[in-house]
Design an enzyme around this catalytic site. Structure first.
Site, PDB file in Angstrom:
ATOM      1  CD  GLU A 267      65.005   0.205  31.197  1.00 16.49           C
ATOM      2  OE1 GLU A 267      66.229   0.262  31.038  1.00 16.49           O
ATOM      3  OE2 GLU A 267      64.326  -0.806  30.959  1.00 16.49           O
ATOM      4  CG  ASP A 346      64.367  -5.220  27.281  1.00 16.11           C
ATOM      5  OD1 ASP A 346      65.300  -5.118  26.476  1.00 16.11           O
ATOM      6  OD2 ASP A 346      64.486  -5.017  28.498  1.00 16.11           O
ATOM      7  CD  GLU A 368      69.770  -1.369  21.189  1.00 12.34           C
ATOM      8  OE1 GLU A 368      69.847  -0.141  20.983  1.00 12.34           O
ATOM      9  OE2 GLU A 368      69.492  -1.855  22.304  1.00 12.34           O
ATOM     10  CD  GLU A 374      68.613  -7.829  29.712  1.00 12.11           C
ATOM     11  OE1 GLU A 374      69.037  -7.168  28.754  1.00 12.11           O
ATOM     12  OE2 GLU A 374      67.874  -7.360  30.597  1.00 12.11           O
ATOM     13  CD  GLU A 492      60.134 -19.698  20.435  1.00 12.02           C
ATOM     14  OE1 GLU A 492      60.793 -20.211  19.510  1.00 12.02           O
ATOM     15  OE2 GLU A 492      59.250 -18.847  20.252  1.00 12.02           O
ATOM     16  CD1 TRP A 522      51.246  -0.798  37.161  1.00 11.83           C
ATOM     17  CD2 TRP A 522      49.707  -0.490  38.747  1.00 11.83           C
ATOM     18  NE1 TRP A 522      51.441   0.453  37.687  1.00 11.83           N
ATOM     19  CE2 TRP A 522      50.499   0.674  38.665  1.00 11.83           C
ATOM     20  CE3 TRP A 522      48.678  -0.529  39.700  1.00 11.83           C
ATOM     21  CZ2 TRP A 522      50.305   1.791  39.479  1.00 11.83           C
ATOM     22  CZ3 TRP A 522      48.481   0.587  40.506  1.00 11.83           C
ATOM     23  CH2 TRP A 522      49.286   1.722  40.395  1.00 11.83           C
TER      24      TRP A 522
HETATM   25  C1  GCU Z   1      66.919  -3.747  29.344  1.00  9.56           C
HETATM   26  C2  GCU Z   1      68.013  -4.146  30.280  1.00  9.56           C
HETATM   27  C3  GCU Z   1      68.674  -2.958  30.893  1.00  9.56           C
HETATM   28  C4  GCU Z   1      69.103  -1.988  29.793  1.00  9.56           C
HETATM   29  C5  GCU Z   1      67.925  -1.647  28.907  1.00  9.56           C
HETATM   30  C6  GCU Z   1      68.309  -0.818  27.693  1.00  9.56           C
HETATM   31  O1  GCU Z   1      65.845  -3.228  30.048  1.00  9.56           O
HETATM   32  O2  GCU Z   1      67.507  -4.981  31.289  1.00  9.56           O
HETATM   33  O3  GCU Z   1      69.780  -3.414  31.623  1.00  9.56           O
HETATM   34  O4  GCU Z   1      69.627  -0.837  30.339  1.00  9.56           O
HETATM   35  O5  GCU Z   1      67.373  -2.829  28.408  1.00  9.56           O
HETATM   36  O6  GCU Z   1      68.325  -1.374  26.599  1.00  9.56           O
HETATM   37  O7  GCU Z   1      68.556   0.368  27.808  1.00  9.56           O
END
Ligand code: GCU
Length: 659
Positions: A267, A346, A368, A374, A492, A522
């Site tokens: 990311e 995620d 983790e 989120e 859920e 896509w």
């Molecule tokens: C998710 C989340 C991000 C975070 C990423 C991570 O994509 O939306 O905000 O940075 O996880 O775990 O690094």
């Protein structure tokens, strides 16, 4: 007898009796001046008078409390024993003694100390960590409880709240805290410079008082960002020498620091891939340098290409972690720990367990999870996550014949690792009640308890938390525990079905957007067409199912044996597919969404029924969130149902309105 101090979470120590009498505390084998022992004394002096009206005295005691060093007990473990008027806490180290004291205080609050007893508890996981995604400007990535309590305007804050926070964490057995976001940007890159050392030292010492090691997230491109170099190639001599000098400086200034957490090549974050190097090259370079100081490098496996074109049937984000890390099993050095998200995607409400967990057999692994909600309702919707975490921990990886669960792997029981454990992305902020929604603190508390003792049940943990936090009648307590236990299933039901994931508003990740995936250029992520939906991850599709050991791979590969709750994660399924109970897939989607919404309303009604027993402010705070949850559940129900009605053209058998 109600919790009036919401800033104290489960350590409010509401009064349980008035007959505490006089207590005398003595230490045998422990240095009374030790910082952790000092915290223990402070806590007991604060708590006992509040809980039982007890007085701490030097003479004429009714109860003798002995804290005794006992080297037969495992690291950080403890024994708490009561025989007549003598209470003993045994431990082989200070952390164990502190945890034993918190256990005693918990038992007193739960009124479980009348008869004589002996209780031994030794932590299942060596590392039990919280990961903050706090930014130095005070914002929190995926934070739903206000701003950061560590940072304001690029300055580090150490105050009473910091100490309270450390107390809460120690009380649930947390021994490591990463204080900054894994996305290390701007000012955060300078945390490893003398601009911040003195405040960081102060902070790390508050944590050290409670047996907690502080960690920092690291910017892999620090040699460029703060070192003025052109590259951060992990195999470059100049880069290595820069890191050596930097680490010497950091660990001289911050001796209490436990090490670094790194998010690389993901990311937009920099990493070794830029230089054609592997993740092991990056992690080992840093690990070799910090080894001299006996520190750890925790390296995240959340590495994937967010720009990938998934129109190619073999391309699959879920595969990425395993594809990048598995082949290097055995190459990561001893003080490297790979931190692996519970699922391959995620933190969705339902995912299979990541095949990397146990897929790696020669590498230190940490699980983790995310208690910041989120994708699970932003601490607006109620979603108690222990049932999900238990499923993950109990999952049999089949990496060997026995001792093969995720809990075995991350605790070191499977392969004998010492550097391993579990981490949670935390859900706290500077809201008075710490977690925005008061009920979200059940996840904060629960995570710590489960990390320490993975055998505790979701219900045991929920009940403990309810008892410690509120003072309710038995009936009300049962209701609240039930609400917590049902909440994940309900969430859920009204959100994305059967493991397909996403369908949330891009970027914010709250509320429905069926086609909304931020990397959607896509096409839709869920692959729905007029005949069916779901992603084919079998050997005929992306092949992801083959990343598991044979026993699991075979089950997942076939839609007939695939656990139903993961059906759409692994397979593209026609709307007319018959579910196990005979319903069609489309009918199942309609039904669960109607049910989920009405069960969300029932949760809200149950909360209303507790009004007399909950303090007005807390009651109102939570009630307001339930109102929002109902609204959210309706949106989800209507958008998901109408989307699939329009796609499939198949009407609801029960003739309900689908808007
Ligand atoms: C998710 C989340 C991000 C975070 C990423 C991570 O994509 O939306 O905000 O940075 O996880 O775990 O690094």
């Amino acid at each position: 007898m109600k919790n009036t101090d919401w800033s104290q979470l489960w350590l409010a120590y509401h009064k349980v009796s008035d007959d505490g009498g006089k207590w005398h505390i003595s230490f045998d084998g422990f240095d009374e001046k030790n910082r952790v022992i000092n915290s223990l004394k402070n806590e007991v002096s604060l708590a006992l008078p509040k809980l039982t009206g007890a007085e701490i005295t030097d003479t004429g005691a009714d109860t003798e409390l002995k804290v005794i060093k006992d080297s037969s007990i495992a690291k950080e473990g403890f024994v708490v024993k009561k025989m007549g008027s003598t209470v003993t806490i045994g431990a082989s180290d200070e952390n164990g003694a502190l945890y034993g004291m918190f256990e005693l205080l918990r038992l007193i609050t739960l009124r479980e100390v009348d008869a004589d007893f002996e209780l031994l508890s030794e932590p299942d996981n060596p590392l039990r960590m919280m990961n903050h995604w706090d930014n130095m400007d005070g914002s929190i990535e995926r934070g739903y409880s206000g701003r950061s309590f560590f940072y304001v305007n690029n300055e580090i804050i150490v105050d009473d709240r910091t100490r309270d926070y450390a107390r809460f964490m120690a009380s649930i057995g947390i021994n490591g805290i990463v204080i900054n976001n894994v996305n290390v940007k701007q000012a955060a890159s300078y945390m490893i410079t003398d601009r911040y050392f003195s405040k960081l030292r102060e902070l790390s010492e508050v944590f050290a008082d409670y047996g907690i090691k502080m960690y920092l997230s690291l910017n892999f491109a620090s040699p460029i960002e703060i070192g003025g170099m052109d590259i951060c190639d992990p195999l470059d001599e100049g880069v290595i020498s820069w890191w050596k000098d930097k680490c010497k400086e950091v660990f001289t200034e911050l001796p209490e620091l436990g090490g670094f957490l790194v998010k690389a090549d993901s990311e937009g974050r920099p990493g070794p891939f830029t230089y054609g190097r592997t993740q092991a090259d990056g992690a080992n370079m840093l690990a070799d340098i910090v080894k001299e100081y006996d520190k750890l490098i925790i390296w995240r496996c959340f590495v994937y290409n967010c720009t990938q074109d998934w129109r190619d049937k073999k391309t699959d984000r879920a595969r990425a972690g395993y594809d990048y890390f598995k082949d290097l099993d055995g190459e990561y050095h001893d003080n490297v720990i790979l931190q692996i998200k519970n699922g391959p995607m995620d933190f969705q409400i339902r995912e299979p367990v990541s095949p990397l967990l146990g897929g790696l057999t020669k590498t230190n692994q940490m699980l983790e999870v995310q208690i910041a909600q989120e994708y699970t309702g932003h601490q607006i919707d109620l979603c108690y996550l222990m049932p999900m975490f238990k499923e993950v921990l109990e999952f049999r990886t089949h990496c060997q014949d026995d001792k093969d669960t995720v809990a075995d792997v991350i605790s070191g029981k499977a392969f004998g690792n010492k550097n391993c454990g579990i981490a949670a992305v935390i859900n706290t902020g500077n809201d008075l009640n710490w977690t925005g929604n008061d009920l979200a603190a059940a996840n904060t508390y629960g995570f710590g308890r489960l990390a320490f003792d993975t055998t505790l049940s979701s219900e045991e943990i929920a009940r403990e938390w309810v008892k410690l936090t509120f003072a309710l009648s038995e009936d009300a307590e049962d209701k609240l525990v039930k609400m917590l236990l049902d909440s994940r299933r309900i969430y859920e039901k009204y959100t994305c079905p059967l493991g397909i994931g996403w369908m949330v508003t891009p970027e914010t990740h709250y509320g429905p957007s069926v086609d909304g995936y931020e990397y959607s250029r896509w096409g839709t992520y869920h692959r729905a067409d007029h005949l069916g939906l779901g992603v084919d991850r079998s050997d005929k599709g992306t092949g992801y199912a083959q990343q598991y050991y044979k026993e699991n791979a075979e089950i997942y590969n076939d839609p007939k044996t695939c656990p139903e709750e993961l059906l759409l994660f692994f397979h593209h399924i026609p709307y007319t597919w018959k579910m196990m109970d005979g319903r069609t897939l489309i009918q199942y989607i309609y039904d669960t969404h109607f049910e989920g919404e009405s069960e969300a309303e029932e949760l809200a009604a149950m909360w209303d029924s507790l009004e007399k027993e909950i303090e007005p402010e807390a009651f109102a705070r939570v009630k307001q969130r339930f109102d929002m949850q109902i609204h959210n559940a309706r949106e989800w129900r209507d958008q998901v149902n109408s989307y699939f009605f329009r796609k499939s053209g198949i009407a609801d058998e029960k003739g309900r309105d689908i808007f």
